[in-house]
Design a protein around this motif. Structure first.
Motif, PDB file in Angstrom:
ATOM      1  N   ASP A 192     -11.750   0.444   1.343  1.00 30.29           N
ATOM      2  CA  ASP A 192     -11.119   0.349   2.655  1.00 30.29           C
ATOM      3  C   ASP A 192      -9.724   0.964   2.700  1.00 30.29           C
ATOM      4  O   ASP A 192      -9.290   1.438   3.732  1.00 30.29           O
ATOM      5  N   ASP A 193      -9.006   0.950   1.580  1.00 28.75           N
ATOM      6  CA  ASP A 193      -7.627   1.415   1.585  1.00 28.75           C
ATOM      7  C   ASP A 193      -7.575   2.885   1.183  1.00 28.75           C
ATOM      8  O   ASP A 193      -7.645   3.225   0.002  1.00 28.75           O
ATOM      9  N   PHE A 194      -7.429   3.754   2.186  1.00 32.32           N
ATOM     10  CA  PHE A 194      -7.315   5.187   1.923  1.00 32.32           C
ATOM     11  C   PHE A 194      -5.887   5.694   2.165  1.00 32.32           C
ATOM     12  O   PHE A 194      -5.672   6.877   2.364  1.00 32.32           O
ATOM     13  N   SER A 195      -4.925   4.765   2.134  1.00 34.28           N
ATOM     14  CA  SER A 195      -3.529   5.159   2.359  1.00 34.28           C
ATOM     15  C   SER A 195      -3.024   6.165   1.326  1.00 34.28           C
ATOM     16  O   SER A 195      -2.196   7.025   1.669  1.00 34.28           O
ATOM     17  N   PRO A 196      -3.481   6.117   0.044  1.00 36.47           N
ATOM     18  CA  PRO A 196      -2.976   7.134  -0.899  1.00 36.47           C
ATOM     19  C   PRO A 196      -3.406   8.558  -0.565  1.00 36.47           C
ATOM     20  O   PRO A 196      -2.788   9.509  -1.047  1.00 36.47           O
ATOM     21  N   VAL A 197      -4.443   8.718   0.269  1.00 35.08           N
ATOM     22  CA  VAL A 197      -4.918  10.072   0.584  1.00 35.08           C
ATOM     23  C   VAL A 197      -3.824  10.872   1.280  1.00 35.08           C
ATOM     24  O   VAL A 197      -3.600  12.053   0.973  1.00 35.08           O
ATOM     25  N   PRO A 239       0.814  -1.235   0.000  1.00 37.81           N
ATOM     26  CA  PRO A 239       0.000   0.000   0.000  1.00 37.81           C
ATOM     27  C   PRO A 239       0.837   1.270   0.000  1.00 37.81           C
ATOM     28  O   PRO A 239       0.514   2.230  -0.695  1.00 37.81           O
ATOM     29  N   SER A 240       1.946   1.267   0.768  1.00 38.65           N
ATOM     30  CA  SER A 240       2.789   2.464   0.815  1.00 38.65           C
ATOM     31  C   SER A 240       3.444   2.728  -0.532  1.00 38.65           C
ATOM     32  O   SER A 240       3.573   3.878  -0.965  1.00 38.65           O
ATOM     33  N   SER A 241       3.867   1.639  -1.213  1.00 41.00           N
ATOM     34  CA  SER A 241       4.496   1.793  -2.523  1.00 41.00           C
ATOM     35  C   SER A 241       3.489   2.331  -3.536  1.00 41.00           C
ATOM     36  O   SER A 241       3.775   3.279  -4.292  1.00 41.00           O
ATOM     37  N   LEU A 242       2.304   1.714  -3.557  1.00 37.18           N
ATOM     38  CA  LEU A 242       1.286   2.137  -4.506  1.00 37.18           C
ATOM     39  C   LEU A 242       0.830   3.570  -4.217  1.00 37.18           C
ATOM     40  O   LEU A 242       0.553   4.350  -5.135  1.00 37.18           O
ATOM     41  N   SER A 243       0.773   3.935  -2.942  1.00 34.55           N
ATOM     42  CA  SER A 243       0.374   5.300  -2.579  1.00 34.55           C
ATOM     43  C   SER A 243       1.351   6.326  -3.135  1.00 34.55           C
ATOM     44  O   SER A 243       0.946   7.363  -3.691  1.00 34.55           O
ATOM     45  N   SER A 244       2.641   6.042  -2.998  1.00 35.68           N
ATOM     46  CA  SER A 244       3.631   6.992  -3.520  1.00 35.68           C
ATOM     47  C   SER A 244       3.604   7.044  -5.039  1.00 35.68           C
ATOM     48  O   SER A 244       3.822   8.109  -5.639  1.00 35.68           O
ATOM     49  N   ILE A 245       3.300   5.901  -5.683  1.00 38.62           N
ATOM     50  CA  ILE A 245       3.195   5.877  -7.147  1.00 38.62           C
ATOM     51  C   ILE A 245       2.003   6.723  -7.599  1.00 38.62           C
ATOM     52  O   ILE A 245       2.106   7.517  -8.541  1.00 38.62           O
ATOM     53  N   ILE A 246       0.862   6.562  -6.923  1.00 37.86           N
ATOM     54  CA  ILE A 246      -0.340   7.334  -7.279  1.00 37.86           C
ATOM     55  C   ILE A 246      -0.090   8.820  -7.094  1.00 37.86           C
ATOM     56  O   ILE A 246      -0.415   9.643  -7.967  1.00 37.86           O
ATOM     57  N   ALA A 247       0.512   9.192  -5.959  1.00 42.22           N
ATOM     58  CA  ALA A 247       0.762  10.610  -5.685  1.00 42.22           C
ATOM     59  C   ALA A 247       1.723  11.202  -6.714  1.00 42.22           C
ATOM     60  O   ALA A 247       1.518  12.332  -7.195  1.00 42.22           O
ATOM     61  N   ALA A 248       2.771  10.447  -7.060  1.00 49.02           N
ATOM     62  CA  ALA A 248       3.738  10.959  -8.037  1.00 49.02           C
ATOM     63  C   ALA A 248       3.103  11.122  -9.414  1.00 49.02           C
ATOM     64  O   ALA A 248       3.386  12.094 -10.132  1.00 49.02           O
ATOM     65  N   THR A 249       2.239  10.180  -9.803  1.00 44.94           N
ATOM     66  CA  THR A 249       1.579  10.273 -11.111  1.00 44.94           C
ATOM     67  C   THR A 249       0.618  11.458 -11.158  1.00 44.94           C
ATOM     68  O   THR A 249       0.577  12.205 -12.141  1.00 44.94           O
ATOM     69  N   VAL A 252      -5.276  18.525  -3.117  1.00 55.12           N
ATOM     70  CA  VAL A 252      -6.474  18.583  -2.272  1.00 55.12           C
ATOM     71  C   VAL A 252      -7.336  17.367  -2.593  1.00 55.12           C
ATOM     72  O   VAL A 252      -7.693  17.148  -3.753  1.00 55.12           O
ATOM     73  N   VAL A 253      -7.669  16.582  -1.566  1.00 53.58           N
ATOM     74  CA  VAL A 253      -8.368  15.313  -1.774  1.00 53.58           C
ATOM     75  C   VAL A 253      -9.689  15.338  -1.030  1.00 53.58           C
ATOM     76  O   VAL A 253      -9.758  15.737   0.137  1.00 53.58           O
TER      77      VAL A 253
END
Length: 852
Positions: free
Chosen positions: A176-181, A151-161, A190-191
């Protein structure tokens, strides 16, 4: 032979022929699941295929592949929650299973206590086959590794994209997974998070639709859909498309790792979709796909790739532990223990020996908490084939995004409309029958609104489907919510057309287009019967009085004639007061004319003086009565306002049941509206009606006045003879098209409406439906309120005078022609008699001459 010798001979025999003994290099894996799960069998079937490949040592001297004595054993372990006892037995069995060091690894999703690394899986590594989601914090990162990116890896990928795409304001949808927020917030985005239902079984899920409707109201134009469940992604996108949240003004970023897969089943997505492509389709062997089909298992491509990578990782570690599966160890099976497996996973599957699977490259090291180095593609779909627009290289916890320059555009709420390839957008349009907005004939809708919708569809390039929305009624059978408004608020319609009034309450629930029509309430009532009288100038006097005046003229003339017989001045005069002249003289006095001579005697002048006095009185009375009579004729006592209705009891009045006008009268506390509502409630069954045909019949019969919108009553008045619509100065309203809150296509519709107004097409449409002409079969003999009612005289008021003049002219001509014919005939007969007399005389003279 001693026992030692016998053992040595056995060892030699083993070295001579490995095929004589059934010894294996084994990894025992326990597959977690629920009753009925067949994941263990699936893994076993995949292992049979993968382990048939050649061993790492390649081929032997014979050129054939060397024997492969490596083996993967998958044992199912199911959690039974059917009862407390079965649950306890499942936990006991699980703990006993994982206490065995020969069980190298646990495979399966997170299953709470059943997969706990503190109480159950105490010695083994747990290979997680599901997304960590909200359970990530409950897992020991040293003991749990995920096939999917952490989740942490995917979150940083989403934020960078998102940062690379210059999106600064987004809505984030997840179950359930709101870690990218958090990562998005740290990157300056702004999310607005939206929690999806825990279970999404269809696009029609009520809770899902409610969430998307709220999302639409936010009027954001960037949505991130975060899920590793293909079905959830499909259901959400289909629901969004039904609600027109897939639009050319809205961008969606789908984090499902197989972006291409969910596009295959539906190539008509509208709008622009961005996504991540982690799965490598070419890494899924066709023979494994055949196995899945033969076992009648339904798996997405991502699930197939995950299953293949689970088995592939185990094979990779098995080959690392046993470099030559053709038999390096002897005498007994070699089982990879849990401790050895854990060490090999973090050591072997590393930079020196990564595993390249269907979900990319796998690298773990001793210090990492998950997959450290892999590449994921960034994809884009905008109505055509999905294409790669960049990639993310994730190295040692840092994402490096490479994106084409054409994709770097600012996040703006106003985007230029783009022509979408594929099928046109189809809008589901709610409506309700009301003339002349919507008229249903032979299962076909016609009317002003339908033709307007046709014009708009040509301007904006969309298709539409009409359906009738029923009003939502309360227990008292009184409509509370307009069916069209309700359809828009609950997501059953994309637009509403018809007699949709703009109100403050509705403005809170839905959005409206620019105003199409404005109107006020009106009274639909029967026209008054025409009372045209061409001889109104005779009205001031009664018939007996007119006869008396004629007698009076004749008596006066006769008196002059009698007195003239004894007038010595008349002797020897050429013009005498004979009877004809006497009558003519008296008539001239009445008509204020003049004569060539007048009476000379005192008695005759006395008669004329008093006659003038009487004529003066008659003329004064006639003038006064004529003015009063014509004024009374111009007074209009017909019903023209609601005050007139409220002040009489001869004509009933009412409203349409459930209409806005009814609600207006219900809520008013002022006179005369409150008094009128009391009257209508008293006669509710007769005047509060919902049958339009019956209402029109009652109005035409003069039994009822119908109060409704001016546009509706105006249409009825133009379609039926003998009735008229009288506009009132209350309940002004505007009519518009209705849309859901946040509808992205509202701006396009408004622009199209403005163009129709500028081009005059909207005015032409109004003229067509509100001035369609009368369908009367006979001449309308009624009188409308709209006709002129000012005090000045009309032609019809005095035309009788000209008729009388024409009659007397015709009579005079006839008399003159008759007299001329009479004189001509008389002269002709006289001349004939003279000729005969002359001829007779000549004959007599000739006869006498002959006799002589």
């Amino acid at each position: 032979m001693t026992a030692l010798t016998a053992r040595l001979l056995c060892v030699v025999a083993c070295l001579t022929s490995a095929r004589a003994y059934n010894y294996y290099f084994i990894i025992n894996a326990t597959v977690l699941g629920t009753p009925g799960s067949n994941d263990a069998k699936l893994y076993s079937d995949i292992a049979d295929v993968l382990l048939r490949e050649e061993s790492p040592k390649g081929t032997g001297k014979s050129g054939k592949a060397t024997p492969n004595f490596c083996k993967l054993v998958f044992t199912p372990l199911n959690l039974d929650k059917s009862s407390g006892e079965s649950f306890y037995d499942s936990l006991e069995q699980a703990r006993e299973n994982f206490n065995d060091q020969k069980v190298a690894v646990a495979i399966g999703p997170f299953m709470e206590i059943f997969a706990s690394t503190d109480y159950v899986i105490t010695k083994q590594i747990h290979i997680l086959t599901s997304a960590a989601g909200q359970n990530a914090g409950m897992m020991n990162p040293d003991r749990v590794v995920s096939i999917l990116p952490e989740p942490s890896s995917l979150s940083s990928i989403i934020a960078a994209t998102v940062t690379k795409l210059n999106w600064t304001n987004v809505a984030f949808l997840a179950q359930d997974d709101f870690s990218p927020v958090l990562s998005l917030g740290q990157s300056g985005t702004v999310v607005w998070p939206i929690r999806l239902p825990n279970k999404v079984n269809s696009p029609d899920d009520p809770e899902l639709i409610r969430n998307l409707i709220e999302l639409r109201k936010s009027q954001r134009n960037i949505f991130i859909l975060h899920s590793n469940n293909r079905d959830v992604v499909m259901h959400v996108l289909k629901a969004a498309q039904n609600l027109h949240l897939l639009h050319n003004k809205i961008d969606w970023f789908v984090t499902y790792p197989d972006f291409v897969d969910f596009l295959k089943d539906n190539d008509t997505w509208s709008g622009t979709l961005y996504g991540l492509q982690l799965l490598r389709e070419e890494k899924i062997p066709s023979n494994i796909s055949d196995i899945i089909k033969l076992n009648n298992i339904t798996l997405s491509r991502l699930e197939q790739g995950l299953a293949i990578d689970v088995v592939g990782l185990l094979r990779h570690i098995l080959w690392a532990e046993s470099p030559d599966c053709s038999r390096d160890r002897m005498l007994e099976d070699y089982t990879v223990l849990a401790e050895v497996f854990s060490w090999q996973l973090k050591t072997t599957v590393g930079p020196a020996s990564p595993y390249n699977g269907a979900l990319g490259q796998y690298i773990w090291d001793k210090t990492s908490k998950g997959r450290t180095n892999f590449t994921i593609d960034i994809m884009k779909y905008s109505g055509d084939e999905p294409r790669k627009i960049g990639h993310v290289l994730y190295i040692n916890g840092t994402p490096n995004v490479t994106l084409e320059d054409t994709e770097r555009r600012p996040d703006t709420s106003q985007k230029e409309p783009q022509k979408q390839k594929g099928k046109k957008t189809k809008l589901k349009v709610a409506t309700k029958q009301q003339d002349p907005f919507i008229i249903k004939r032979d299962n076909t809708y016609i009317g002003f609104s339908v033709e307007l919708l046709d014009l708009l569809s040509e301007k904006v390039d969309f298709e539409f489907e009409l359906y009738e929305a029923e009003d939502v009624v309360s227990d008292g059978n009184q409509p509370r919510t307009n069916g069209m408004v309700n359809a828009l608020t609950i997501g059953n319609a994309s637009m509403a057309i018809g007699a949709l009034e703009v109100t403050a309450e509705r403005e809170k629930l839905i959005s409206f287009s620019y105003t199409i029509l404005s109107s006020q309430a009106s009274i639909l009532i029967k026209k008054a019967d025409s009372t045209t009288n061409y001889f109104q100038f005779l009205g001031p006097f009664s018939a007996s009085l007119w006869v008396m005046i004629l007698v009076f003229i004749m008596v006066a003339g006769a008196s002059l004639y009698v007195m003239s017989r004894f007038d010595p001045t008349q002797e020897g005069n050429v013009q005498r007061f004979d009877l004809k002249e006497s009558l003519w003289y008296s008539l001239n006095i009445v008509l204020q004319g003049s004569t060539d001579y007048s009476p000379q005697t005192t008695s005759m002048r006395a008669i004329i003086a008093f006659f003038w006095f009487c004529v003066l009185i008659i003329e004064a009375a006639y003038t006064a009565n004529l003015a009063a009579h014509l004024t009374l004729q111009q007074i209009d006592n017909r019903i023209k306002t609601v005050h007139d209705l409220a002040g009489q009891s001869q004509v009933m009045y009412g409203v349409e049941k459930g209409s806005d006008v009814q609600q207006f009268f219900e809520t008013q506390k002022e006179d005369p509206y409150e008094r009128m509502w009391a009257f209508m409630k008293l006669h509710e069954t007769k005047v509060i009606l919902d049958n339009t045909t019956y209402i029109i019949e009652q109005v035409k019969a003069g039994k009822m006045a119908f109060i409704a919108d001016g546009v509706t009553n105006g249409y009825y008045a133009n379609q039926h003879c003998g009735i008229e619509s009288i506009e009132q100065n209350f309940q002004s309203k505007d009519f518009s098209l209705g849309f859901p809150k946040g509808a992205p296509y509202l701006d396009d519709i408004n622009q199209a409406l403005l163009k129709l107004k500028e081009e005059g097409q909207l005015d032409n449409l109004k003229e067509k439906w509100w001035s369609m002409g009368l369908n009367c079969t006979e001449k309308d003999k009624s009188r409308s309120i709209s006709q002129k009612t000012t005090p000045e005289l009309e032609l019809t008021n005095m035309i009788g005078v000209f008729i009388v003049l024409a009659v007397f002219i015709v009579v005079a001509i006839i008399v003159d022609v008759g007299s001329r014919l009479y004189r001509w005939d008389k002269d002709k007969r006289k001349a004939k008699n003279n000729v005969e007399l002359i001829e007779s005389s000549e004959t007599n003279v000739l006869g006498n001459h002959l006799i002589k």
